[in-house]
Design a protein around this motif. Structure first.
Motif, short mmCIF file in Angstrom:
data_model
loop_
_atom_site.label_atom_id
_atom_site.label_comp_id
_atom_site.label_asym_id
_atom_site.label_seq_id
_atom_site.Cartn_x
_atom_site.Cartn_y
_atom_site.Cartn_z
N GLY A 47 0.81 -1.22 0.00
CA GLY A 47 0.00 0.00 0.00
C GLY A 47 0.84 1.26 0.00
N ASN A 48 1.83 1.31 0.88
CA ASN A 48 2.68 2.51 0.94
C ASN A 48 3.61 2.62 -0.26
OD1 ASN A 48 2.27 4.03 3.65
ND2 ASN A 48 2.25 1.88 4.24
N SER A 49 4.03 1.49 -0.81
CA SER A 49 4.85 1.52 -2.04
C SER A 49 4.05 2.08 -3.20
CB SER A 49 5.36 0.12 -2.38
OG SER A 49 6.25 -0.35 -1.39
N LEU A 50 2.76 1.76 -3.26
CA LEU A 50 1.89 2.32 -4.31
C LEU A 50 1.80 3.83 -4.19
CD1 LEU A 50 -1.22 -0.03 -4.76
CD2 LEU A 50 0.35 0.77 -6.53
N ILE A 51 1.64 4.32 -2.95
CA ILE A 51 1.57 5.76 -2.72
C ILE A 51 2.88 6.43 -3.16
CG2 ILE A 51 1.40 7.58 -0.97
CD1 ILE A 51 -1.26 6.27 -1.45
N ILE A 52 4.01 5.83 -2.81
CA ILE A 52 5.32 6.38 -3.20
C ILE A 52 5.45 6.42 -4.72
CG2 ILE A 52 7.82 6.00 -3.12
CD1 ILE A 52 7.31 4.64 -0.37
N THR A 53 5.00 5.35 -5.38
CA THR A 53 5.11 5.25 -6.84
C THR A 53 4.29 6.33 -7.54
OG1 THR A 53 5.48 2.86 -6.69
CG2 THR A 53 4.78 3.73 -8.82
N ILE A 54 3.03 6.45 -7.14
CA ILE A 54 2.17 7.40 -7.87
C ILE A 54 2.55 8.84 -7.56
CG2 ILE A 54 0.23 5.79 -8.07
CD1 ILE A 54 -1.14 7.29 -5.77
N THR A 55 2.99 9.15 -6.33
CA THR A 55 3.38 10.52 -6.01
C THR A 55 4.70 10.90 -6.68
OG1 THR A 55 4.40 9.75 -3.94
CG2 THR A 55 2.15 10.62 -3.81
N SER A 56 5.48 9.90 -7.06
CA SER A 56 6.74 10.16 -7.76
C SER A 56 6.56 10.28 -9.26
CB SER A 56 7.76 9.04 -7.46
OG SER A 56 8.02 8.93 -6.09
N LEU A 57 5.63 9.50 -9.83
CA LEU A 57 5.53 9.39 -11.29
C LEU A 57 4.39 10.18 -11.91
CD1 LEU A 57 6.22 5.55 -11.73
CD2 LEU A 57 7.86 7.44 -11.86
N ASP A 58 3.29 10.35 -11.21
CA ASP A 58 2.13 11.01 -11.82
C ASP A 58 2.32 12.52 -11.85
OD1 ASP A 58 -0.61 12.18 -12.11
OD2 ASP A 58 -1.16 10.06 -12.16
N PRO A 59 2.26 13.14 -13.03
CA PRO A 59 2.44 14.61 -13.14
C PRO A 59 1.41 15.41 -12.35
CG PRO A 59 2.57 13.56 -15.30
CD PRO A 59 2.07 12.51 -14.35
N ALA A 60 0.20 14.86 -12.21
CA ALA A 60 -0.85 15.58 -11.49
C ALA A 60 -0.58 15.65 -9.98
CB ALA A 60 -2.20 14.91 -11.74
N LEU A 61 0.33 14.80 -9.51
CA LEU A 61 0.62 14.76 -8.07
C LEU A 61 1.96 15.40 -7.73
CD1 LEU A 61 -0.63 11.16 -7.14
CD2 LEU A 61 -1.91 13.30 -7.21
N GLN A 62 2.50 16.18 -8.64
CA GLN A 62 3.77 16.87 -8.36
C GLN A 62 3.48 18.18 -7.62
OE1 GLN A 62 6.62 15.03 -9.02
NE2 GLN A 62 4.97 13.61 -9.49
N LYS A 63 2.96 18.04 -6.44
CA LYS A 63 2.60 19.18 -5.59
C LYS A 63 3.17 18.93 -4.19
CE LYS A 63 -1.81 19.57 -8.06
NZ LYS A 63 -3.29 19.45 -7.93
N PRO A 64 3.36 20.00 -3.41
CA PRO A 64 3.92 19.83 -2.06
C PRO A 64 3.16 18.82 -1.21
CG PRO A 64 3.92 22.15 -2.64
CD PRO A 64 3.19 21.44 -3.74
#
Length: 314
Positions: A47-64
């Motif tokens: 679960g936490n690895s998924l969160i790390i992956t999407i917050t690192s790779l998804d352009p929409a989540l490149q926020k503080p």
């Protein structure tokens, strides 16, 4: 049993080995507990690895907000990995002995990562405060450099103090028993084994807990008092609901973690009970890391959208 319990007539001042009692008082369900905690550990890692992956790779989540969420998920993996694999090993082998050095090392990492979690939760609340209460200044105040500095400060801020506290405790002499009535090396059960008057060490624990638990918690309360005031002044119900949805996930995690940690470290010694201590410790070392991805995913449309995109690509 594969371990030896110390005789009370021995010289305890030179004890080099402890016994983690853990859940040995439940001999009939050791296999069930091993299976349950194995599944929980796998859920936490995935679960936490998924969160790390999407917050690192998804352009929409490149926020503080998501930068800190990625840091928080990384922290949860580290935090649970300090205690849970050791507990699984004890359940599997029934060899619950742990050396003094390994016990001190485990305690030190638990304390350092616990301090990091307190600081990071405070930083995340400050991020939400700026985003909601000062939205025009948000890009300037929470720029990438500031975010990195806040994250690094959270990770390393507690290291010197917690190393000092761990050394202070393990320089004590132990003369009551070498059995730690817990599933990991934590301060309250270890202090119960120490010789003589430990009041100075208990005061030290309270002072450190005030610094690393109460101060961040008060900062979080201050941030949320401003946030709630700002949300209530928003003109539309839709705006209020959207603003509150970005904070509610973080608030749930704060209450889970700080509630259990505060009761564990700040309640009087006379009220400590091994069973209650274990239950409370399960909350802030295992339950919070397990529910963290679920809490943030269910309450956040951006995270849900990023997860959908990730799985559709797969």
């Amino acid at each position: 049993m594969k371990y030896e319990e110390m005789n009370e007539e021995n010289n305890f001042s030179m004890v080099n080995q402890f016994i983690l009692v853990g859940f040995s008082d439940l001999p009939k369900i050791q296999g069930l507990l091993f299976g349950l905690f194995s599944v929980i550990y796998l859920v936490i890692l995935l679960g936490n690895s998924l969160i790390i992956t999407i917050t690192s790779l998804d352009p929409a989540l490149q926020k503080p907000m998501y930068f800190f969420l990625g840091n928080f998920s990384s922290l949860e993996i580290c935090y649970v990995s300090v205690t849970l694999p050791r507990m699984l090993k004890d359940l599997w082998t029934q060899d619950r002995s742990i050396s003094r050095l390994n016990c001190a090392t485990q305690m030190c990492f638990v304390l350092m990562l616990g301090a990091t979690e307190c600081f990071l939760l405070a930083v995340m609340s400050y991020d939400r405060y700026v985003a909601i209460c000062n939205p025009l200044h948000y890009p300037l105040v929470m720029n990438h450099k500031i975010c990195v500095q806040l994250a690094v400060g959270s990770w390393i801020g507690g290291i010197p103090v917690q190393i000092g506290q761990t050394c202070q405790i393990f320089f004590l002499d132990f003369c009551k028993s070498n059995k730690i009535n817990h599933f990991f090396c934590d301060i309250p059960p270890i202090l119960q084994l120490a010789c003589g008057n430990t009041s100075v060490h208990e005061i030290s624990v309270y002072l450190v807990a005030l610094l690393f638990v109460i101060v961040p918690f008060m900062l979080i309360l201050a941030s949320y008092s401003k946030i709630i005031g700002t949300i209530l002044r928003l003109p539309t119900a839709t705006g209020r609901a959207k603003a509150f949805s970005t904070c509610s996930s973080h608030l749930v995690v704060v209450l889970l973690f700080f509630g259990s940690a505060t009761i564990t470290y700040l309640r009087p010694k006379s009220t400590h009970s091994p069973g209650i201590d274990k239950l409370l410790s399960l909350f802030y070392t295992i339950v919070t890391p397990m529910f963290n991805p679920l809490i943030y995913s269910l309450r956040n449309k951006d995270v849900i959208a990023a997860l959908r995109k990730l799985f559709l690509k797969k």
